[in-house]
Design an enzyme around this catalytic site. Structure first.
Site, PDB file in Angstrom:
ATOM      1  CE1 TYR A   1      -6.213   1.363  -6.836  1.00 33.40           C
ATOM      2  CE2 TYR A   1      -5.227   3.043  -5.428  1.00 33.40           C
ATOM      3  CZ  TYR A   1      -6.320   2.297  -5.818  1.00 33.40           C
ATOM      4  OH  TYR A   1      -7.520   2.480  -5.173  1.00 33.40           O
TER       5      TYR A   1
ATOM      6  CG  ASP B   1      -1.684  -6.908  -2.900  1.00 25.92           C
ATOM      7  OD1 ASP B   1      -0.928  -7.740  -2.366  1.00 25.92           O
ATOM      8  OD2 ASP B   1      -1.292  -6.004  -3.656  1.00 25.92           O
ATOM      9  CG  ASP B   2      -6.489  -4.882  -2.402  1.00 31.48           C
ATOM     10  OD1 ASP B   2      -5.421  -4.398  -1.985  1.00 31.48           O
ATOM     11  OD2 ASP B   2      -6.948  -4.657  -3.535  1.00 31.48           O
TER      12      ASP B   2
ATOM     13  CG  HIS C   1      -6.440   0.002  -1.526  1.00 31.08           C
ATOM     14  ND1 HIS C   1      -6.635   0.315  -2.845  1.00 31.08           N
ATOM     15  CD2 HIS C   1      -5.646  -1.095  -1.520  1.00 31.08           C
ATOM     16  CE1 HIS C   1      -5.993  -0.569  -3.605  1.00 31.08           C
ATOM     17  NE2 HIS C   1      -5.381  -1.430  -2.818  1.00 31.08           N
TER      18      HIS C   1
ATOM     19  CG  HIS D   1      -6.008  -8.269  -5.808  1.00 31.81           C
ATOM     20  ND1 HIS D   1      -5.366  -8.437  -7.003  1.00 31.81           N
ATOM     21  CD2 HIS D   1      -5.656  -7.043  -5.345  1.00 31.81           C
ATOM     22  CE1 HIS D   1      -4.654  -7.343  -7.270  1.00 31.81           C
ATOM     23  NE2 HIS D   1      -4.805  -6.484  -6.280  1.00 31.81           N
TER      24      HIS D   1
ATOM     25  CG  HIS E   1      -1.975  -2.997   0.283  1.00 31.86           C
ATOM     26  ND1 HIS E   1      -1.048  -2.615  -0.667  1.00 31.86           N
ATOM     27  CD2 HIS E   1      -3.128  -3.228  -0.412  1.00 31.86           C
ATOM     28  CE1 HIS E   1      -1.623  -2.620  -1.868  1.00 31.86           C
ATOM     29  NE2 HIS E   1      -2.880  -2.980  -1.740  1.00 31.86           N
TER      30      HIS E   1
HETATM   31 ZN   LIG Z   1      -4.340  -3.128  -3.216  1.00 32.52          ZN
END
Ligand SMILES: [Zn+2]
Length: 249
Positions: free
Chosen positions: A156, A64-65, A119, A210, A115
Site C-alpha cells: 500500500y 507487485d503481489d 502483505h 500487479h 514486498h
Molecule cells: Zn502489494
C-alpha cells in the site's frame, strides 16, 4: 588432538554448507571464520525513490503481489519476447507457494524486490513486526532464487519516513514507490490500465502494476509495444537508481 579434529570437521561442514550462489568469501586461505553477509550490498543512500533521472527516456516497470501461477509466467513470456527487464515485488508467502516462478523471474534477468511476507500494513506494525515481515520475505526469495533483494516496496506504499530510514539503515533497502499508478487493482480492464500507463509515463518513471490480475497482464503487450515505439528503454529499479546516482555525482 581430538578437539582439534572435531573443530576441523565442524569447519569443513560449515564450508560445504555454504550457499554457492552467495558472494565468495574474501581471498583468504583461512576463511572458516567468514560470516556470510546477511544482506546484499546497499545501492543507494537515498531513502525513498518514486522516479529516476528525467533526462533519459528510461522507465522501470514494476509488478507487485506475485508470483501468480498463471499470470506471472504469461507476463514473463511477454517480457522475454520483447527483451524487456522488469522488477517484481513479490510476496514471500507466494514465493514459498511458487518458488519455480520466482526462480524463473531471476533466471530471466529481472529484479526481485522484497514486498514483505504476508502483505501486511507495515505502518501499523512495531519494529519487531516489520522486521519479521522483511526477514521472512527476504528468506523466501533467497530460498527460491539464491539471490538477496536489494530494494523493498511497502504494501500500500504505507511506511512512515522514520521507518523508511530505519529500513535503509537495518537492511540497506531503499523504499521504492512509483510515479504512475494505473489503479489496476480497482479497474480490472486492460484498455483502461494500458491507457493510463501510456499516457502518464514520463522519462525516469517508475510504473506500478500487479501481475496478480489477469486484466493487468492482458494490458501489457499494448503498453510495452507503445512505449517501446515511443523510444523508451525499460530498466530494472536498481539500474534506474544506478543511472540516476551516477548522473548526480
Ligand atoms: Zn502489494
Amino acid at each position: 588432538m581430538t578437539l582439534l579434529f572435531t573443530l576441523l570437521a565442524l569447519t569443513s561442514c560449515s564450508v560445504l554448507g555454504n550457499d554457492k550462489s552467495l558472494p565468495e568469501a574474501p581471498t583468504s586461505t583461512h576463511n572458516s571464520s567468514y560470516v556470510k553477509p546477511p544482506y546484499a550490498p546497499q545501492i543507494t543512500n537515498q531513502v525513498t525513490w518514486s522516479s529516476g533521472r528525467s533526462d533519459l527516456k528510461i522507465l522501470a516497470m514494476t509488478f507487485d503481489d506475485g508470483p501468480h501461477p498463471q499470470n506471472t509466467p504469461r507476463l514473463l513470456d511477454m517480457l522475454k519476447q520483447r527483451g524487456i527487464k522488469a522488477t517484481f515485488f513479490t510476496i514471500g508467502r507466494s514465493v514459498d507457494l511458487y518458488p519455480a516462478i520466482a526462480k524463473r523471474i531471476v533466471d530471466e534477468g529481472h529484479e526481485i524486490g522484497n514486498h514483505t511476507y504476508t502483505h501486511g500494513n507495515l505502518s501499523k506494525m512495531s519494529e519487531r513486526g516489520v522486521r519479521k515481515e522483511l526477514d521472512k520475505g527476504k528468506e523466501a526469495i533467497l530460498r527460491a532464487t539464491g539471490v538477496l533483494p536489494r530494494i523493498m516496496r511497502p504494501p500500500y506504499g504505507a511506511l512512515y519516513n522514520n521507518q523508511r530510514q530505519w529500513v535503509l539503515d537495518a537492511y540497506g533497502y531503499p523504499t521504492i514507490l512509483w510515479s504512475v499508478d494505473p489503479m489496476d487493482w480497482k479497474d480490472r480492464n486492460a484498455s483502461i490500465v494500458s491507457n493510463r500507463l501510456i499516457s502518464r509515463a514520463s522519462p525516469g518513471g517508475i510504473l506500478l502494476a500487479h501481475d496478480l490480475h489477469k486484466t493487468t497482464v492482458d494490458a501489457m503487450p499494448t503498453t510495452f509495444d507503445t512505449l517501446l515505439a515511443q523510444g523508451y528503454k525499460f530498466v530494472t529499479v536498481s539500474q534506474l537508481i544506478r543511472l540516476t546516482s551516477q548522473a548526480q555525482q
